[in-house]
Design a protein around this motif. Structure first.
Motif, PDB file in Angstrom:
ATOM      1  N   VAL A   1      -1.911  -4.026 -37.902  1.00 24.47           N
ATOM      2  CA  VAL A   1      -1.374  -5.380 -37.743  1.00 24.47           C
ATOM      3  C   VAL A   1      -2.077  -6.090 -36.587  1.00 24.47           C
ATOM      4  O   VAL A   1      -2.416  -7.289 -36.683  1.00 24.47           O
ATOM      5  CB  VAL A   1       0.148  -5.312 -37.518  1.00 24.47           C
ATOM      6  CG1 VAL A   1       0.692  -6.684 -37.123  1.00 24.47           C
ATOM      7  CG2 VAL A   1       0.848  -4.811 -38.776  1.00 24.47           C
TER       8      VAL A   1
ATOM      9  N   ARG B   1      -5.444  -7.264 -37.752  1.00 21.97           N
ATOM     10  CA  ARG B   1      -5.356  -8.446 -38.620  1.00 21.97           C
ATOM     11  C   ARG B   1      -4.998  -9.691 -37.818  1.00 21.97           C
ATOM     12  O   ARG B   1      -5.463 -10.798 -38.132  1.00 21.97           O
ATOM     13  CB  ARG B   1      -4.307  -8.210 -39.719  1.00 21.97           C
ATOM     14  CG  ARG B   1      -4.658  -7.089 -40.697  1.00 21.97           C
ATOM     15  CD  ARG B   1      -5.992  -7.326 -41.349  1.00 21.97           C
ATOM     16  NE  ARG B   1      -6.332  -6.260 -42.296  1.00 21.97           N
ATOM     17  CZ  ARG B   1      -7.493  -6.157 -42.918  1.00 21.97           C
ATOM     18  NH1 ARG B   1      -8.451  -7.049 -42.669  1.00 21.97           N
ATOM     19  NH2 ARG B   1      -7.724  -5.178 -43.752  1.00 21.97           N
ATOM     20  N   GLU B   2      -4.166  -9.544 -36.790  1.00 22.73           N
ATOM     21  CA  GLU B   2      -3.819 -10.701 -35.962  1.00 22.73           C
ATOM     22  C   GLU B   2      -5.018 -11.197 -35.152  1.00 22.73           C
ATOM     23  O   GLU B   2      -5.168 -12.397 -34.929  1.00 22.73           O
ATOM     24  CB  GLU B   2      -2.673 -10.327 -35.019  1.00 22.73           C
ATOM     25  CG  GLU B   2      -1.340 -10.116 -35.722  1.00 22.73           C
ATOM     26  CD  GLU B   2      -0.260  -9.614 -34.790  1.00 22.73           C
ATOM     27  OE1 GLU B   2       0.933  -9.671 -35.149  1.00 22.73           O
ATOM     28  OE2 GLU B   2      -0.613  -9.160 -33.667  1.00 22.73           O
ATOM     29  N   ARG B   3      -5.866 -10.279 -34.711  1.00 26.06           N
ATOM     30  CA  ARG B   3      -7.040 -10.667 -33.923  1.00 26.06           C
ATOM     31  C   ARG B   3      -8.233 -11.037 -34.795  1.00 26.06           C
ATOM     32  O   ARG B   3      -9.295 -11.395 -34.260  1.00 26.06           O
ATOM     33  CB  ARG B   3      -7.437  -9.503 -33.002  1.00 26.06           C
ATOM     34  CG  ARG B   3      -6.294  -8.969 -32.149  1.00 26.06           C
ATOM     35  CD  ARG B   3      -5.840  -9.950 -31.103  1.00 26.06           C
ATOM     36  NE  ARG B   3      -4.644  -9.505 -30.419  1.00 26.06           N
ATOM     37  CZ  ARG B   3      -4.633  -8.649 -29.411  1.00 26.06           C
ATOM     38  NH1 ARG B   3      -5.767  -8.133 -28.963  1.00 26.06           N
ATOM     39  NH2 ARG B   3      -3.491  -8.302 -28.837  1.00 26.06           N
TER      40      ARG B   3
ATOM     41  N   TYR C   1      -8.627 -13.573 -36.467  1.00 26.88           N
ATOM     42  CA  TYR C   1      -8.913 -15.004 -36.386  1.00 26.88           C
ATOM     43  C   TYR C   1      -9.928 -15.318 -35.288  1.00 26.88           C
ATOM     44  O   TYR C   1     -10.528 -16.392 -35.303  1.00 26.88           O
ATOM     45  CB  TYR C   1      -7.620 -15.778 -36.117  1.00 26.88           C
ATOM     46  CG  TYR C   1      -6.597 -15.652 -37.232  1.00 26.88           C
ATOM     47  CD1 TYR C   1      -6.647 -16.473 -38.343  1.00 26.88           C
ATOM     48  CD2 TYR C   1      -5.578 -14.696 -37.152  1.00 26.88           C
ATOM     49  CE1 TYR C   1      -5.701 -16.366 -39.358  1.00 26.88           C
ATOM     50  CE2 TYR C   1      -4.636 -14.584 -38.154  1.00 26.88           C
ATOM     51  CZ  TYR C   1      -4.703 -15.417 -39.253  1.00 26.88           C
ATOM     52  OH  TYR C   1      -3.772 -15.291 -40.257  1.00 26.88           O
TER      53      TYR C   1
ATOM     54  N   ASN D   1      -4.727 -14.801 -43.596  1.00 26.02           N
ATOM     55  CA  ASN D   1      -3.257 -14.891 -43.632  1.00 26.02           C
ATOM     56  C   ASN D   1      -2.668 -13.876 -44.607  1.00 26.02           C
ATOM     57  O   ASN D   1      -1.670 -13.198 -44.306  1.00 26.02           O
ATOM     58  CB  ASN D   1      -2.835 -16.301 -44.030  1.00 26.02           C
ATOM     59  CG  ASN D   1      -3.154 -17.323 -42.949  1.00 26.02           C
ATOM     60  OD1 ASN D   1      -3.286 -16.977 -41.778  1.00 26.02           O
ATOM     61  ND2 ASN D   1      -3.282 -18.595 -43.340  1.00 26.02           N
TER      62      ASN D   1
ATOM     63  N   LEU E   1      -2.926 -10.334 -43.211  1.00 27.68           N
ATOM     64  CA  LEU E   1      -1.947 -10.107 -42.155  1.00 27.68           C
ATOM     65  C   LEU E   1      -0.560  -9.868 -42.741  1.00 27.68           C
ATOM     66  O   LEU E   1       0.170  -8.968 -42.303  1.00 27.68           O
ATOM     67  CB  LEU E   1      -1.930 -11.293 -41.194  1.00 27.68           C
ATOM     68  CG  LEU E   1      -0.903 -11.233 -40.051  1.00 27.68           C
ATOM     69  CD1 LEU E   1      -1.125  -9.991 -39.197  1.00 27.68           C
ATOM     70  CD2 LEU E   1      -0.980 -12.502 -39.200  1.00 27.68           C
TER      71      LEU E   1
ATOM     72  N   ARG F   1       1.725  -6.428 -42.307  1.00 26.21           N
ATOM     73  CA  ARG F   1       3.090  -6.436 -41.797  1.00 26.21           C
ATOM     74  C   ARG F   1       4.061  -5.854 -42.821  1.00 26.21           C
ATOM     75  O   ARG F   1       5.006  -5.131 -42.466  1.00 26.21           O
ATOM     76  CB  ARG F   1       3.490  -7.862 -41.440  1.00 26.21           C
ATOM     77  CG  ARG F   1       2.808  -8.374 -40.162  1.00 26.21           C
ATOM     78  CD  ARG F   1       3.082  -9.844 -39.937  1.00 26.21           C
ATOM     79  NE  ARG F   1       2.538 -10.287 -38.644  1.00 26.21           N
ATOM     80  CZ  ARG F   1       2.458 -11.571 -38.273  1.00 26.21           C
ATOM     81  NH1 ARG F   1       2.900 -12.526 -39.100  1.00 26.21           N
ATOM     82  NH2 ARG F   1       1.964 -11.885 -37.095  1.00 26.21           N
TER      83      ARG F   1
END
Length: 481
Positions: free
Chosen positions: A311, A314-316, A318, A369, A372, A376
């Protein structure tokens, strides 16, 4: 008569033999033992010692196919861990080429016009033919990724934890099944011994009935012979079942110990009743041990940690990745003039080296998106599975603990029942032999003794297997009786 079970002891009491006969029998037995030892020593090395429970469990935990599969999976996960830790290593791409022929290409070396007729294009005059050698090297090393590389390494570290836990679970399963097979063999062996003893008692009773019938005693009738013969046939049928159970247990032991098919296996004889008093842990203690030592829980927690790192990645995603880039180009052509000015384009001869800092990223925001959200969701799914696993383990421990406590109480009661049944059968046989008891009382006593002995052996088998099962479900595989 057909179907009789051979008695395990010689006919008649041993006290009836004279001292001379006993001495001769002892001498014959000694000579026979010496001859067997000589034959064994001449045939080859002594056979391997019979398998104990500890040896069988150790072999199963080491050589079972499921354990070997788990070992291979652990090696794969360790390789993935190494791969994750070496992700920072520069990605170096190298291309080397050699070819020809190439037409002549001559000028003044400053980007000027051709100096030879063959250099001009549009005709068939190639001039001096040549060959070219080229080499391109590009390297990119990440230097800052907003934590993505660190998260990847942490996720990779969870792989060996999961693999080791799954391997331990496979070992526990193999060891538990080995204990089941070992005690299954002991149960069959005990049943065979008890059936032989019962058959001997019934045979003696049948002989006594025949003697009384020949004496025309009013104590017995032909009906008593039918009763005894019926129970002798029932014992013979049970004897066949016990033989089959012993053969099946030996085959399972052979499989779990890693022996070759058809290879003889010897197992140490062990009495099923516990030699020392055993007190199982309380249910609360068992649940606490399971929460601390069950390998499945450790594997699940490691999986959750790995998903949490995914997670983060995937958040980083961007943010761009910053890296150090380097390149080198080399080209040499035998029939082309090297250009000495940097403003002239020279595809034939080139020597270029460079280093720089770059930022690399993509703008596929909708895809990021979705990825991510998937990460999650997988994390939430694994956390739900963890709660389900914890509940299942608590239920399993509760069930196994309750079965062990009940089996232990049952075994203790049946042990006392078997003692009383043995006293009853001894008294009934003595009364029958003296002429004060009838056949029905004798047969009932023998039947009760046989049933009590079988129930006692089965109950202690349940206790032994229950202890091994509790050891497995609590993760305390070393705590075996």
């Amino acid at each position: 008569m057909p179907g009789n079970v051979p008695a395990g002891t010689p006919e008649g009491p041993a006290q009836s033999a004279t001292p001379e006969a006993q001495g001769q029998a002892a001498q014959n037995a000694t000579q026979s033992t010496q001859q067997q030892a000589e034959v064994s020593s001449s045939e080859g090395p002594a056979p391997a010692a019979p398998l104990t429970l500890e040896e069988l469990v150790a072999r199963a935990r080491r050589s079972d196919a499921r354990v070997e599969e788990a070992e291979a999976e652990l090696r794969r996960l360790r390789a993935l861990q190494q791969q994750a830790h070496w992700t920072w290593f520069p990605k170096i791409e190298t291309v080397v080429g050699f070819g020809g022929p190439l037409p002549e290409a001559r000028n003044d070396g400053l980007g000027g016009p051709p100096t030879t007729e063959a250099t001009l294009e549009g005709d068939w005059n190639f001039g001096e033919l040549g060959v070219t050698l080229r080499a391109d090297v590009n390297a990119l090393m990440p230097i800052y990724t907003f934590g993505k590389l660190t998260a990847l390494m942490k996720a990779g570290d969870q792989g060996p934890i999961i693999g080791a836990a799954l391997r331990e679970r496979s070992r526990d399963e193999a060891g538990f099944q080995a204990a089941q097979a070992f005690y299954g063999y002991q149960l069959a062996r005990s049943g065979l011994a008890q059936l032989e003893d019962t058959a001997k008692r019934l045979e003696d009773a049948g002989k006594r009935i025949n003697e009384l019938l020949e004496e025309e005693s009013q104590q017995v009738s032909k009906l008593d012979t039918y009763k005894v013969n019926f129970f002798r046939q029932m014992v013979a049928a049970r004897f066949s079942e016990a033989l089959q159970g012993r053969a099946l247990a030996l085959e399972a032991i052979r499989l779990l110990s890693g022996e070759q098919p058809g290879e003889p296996v010897e197992v140490v004889a062990v009495e099923l009743p516990l030699e020392e008093e055993f007190k199982p842990p309380t249910l609360e203690q068992a649940l606490t041990l399971a929460e601390q030592h069950r390998p499945e829980l450790a594997a699940m927690q490691a999986g959750i940690t790995a998903r949490e790192q995914e997670v983060i990645i995937r958040e980083r995603a961007y943010y761009p990745d910053f890296g150090l880039i380097g390149f080198a180009r080399f080209a040499y052509t035998t029939n082309a003039t090297p250009q000495r000015t940097p403003f002239a384009y020279d595809p034939y001869n080139d020597r270029t080296v460079g280093v720089g800092i770059v930022a690399r990223g993509t703008f596929d925001i909708p895809i990021k998106n979705a990825q991510l959200d998937q990460a999650r969701a997988e994390l939430d799914k694994l956390k739900a599975q963890q709660r389900l696993l914890q509940a299942a383990i608590r239920l399993e421990v509760t069930k196994v603990h309750g079965e062990l406590v009940a089996a232990l109480a049952k075994a203790e009661s049946l042990t006392d029942a078997e003692k009383n049944a043995r006293r009853w059968s001894t008294a009934a046989y003595a009364a029958f032999d003296l002429g004060t008891g009838d056949t029905r009382e004798l047969v009932d006593a023998f039947s009760a003794l046989a049933q009590a002995s079988a129930d006692k052996a089965k109950s202690w088998y349940d206790v032994r297997v229950g202890i091994a099962a509790l050891s497995r479900v609590t993760g305390m595989t070393s705590a075996r009786p």
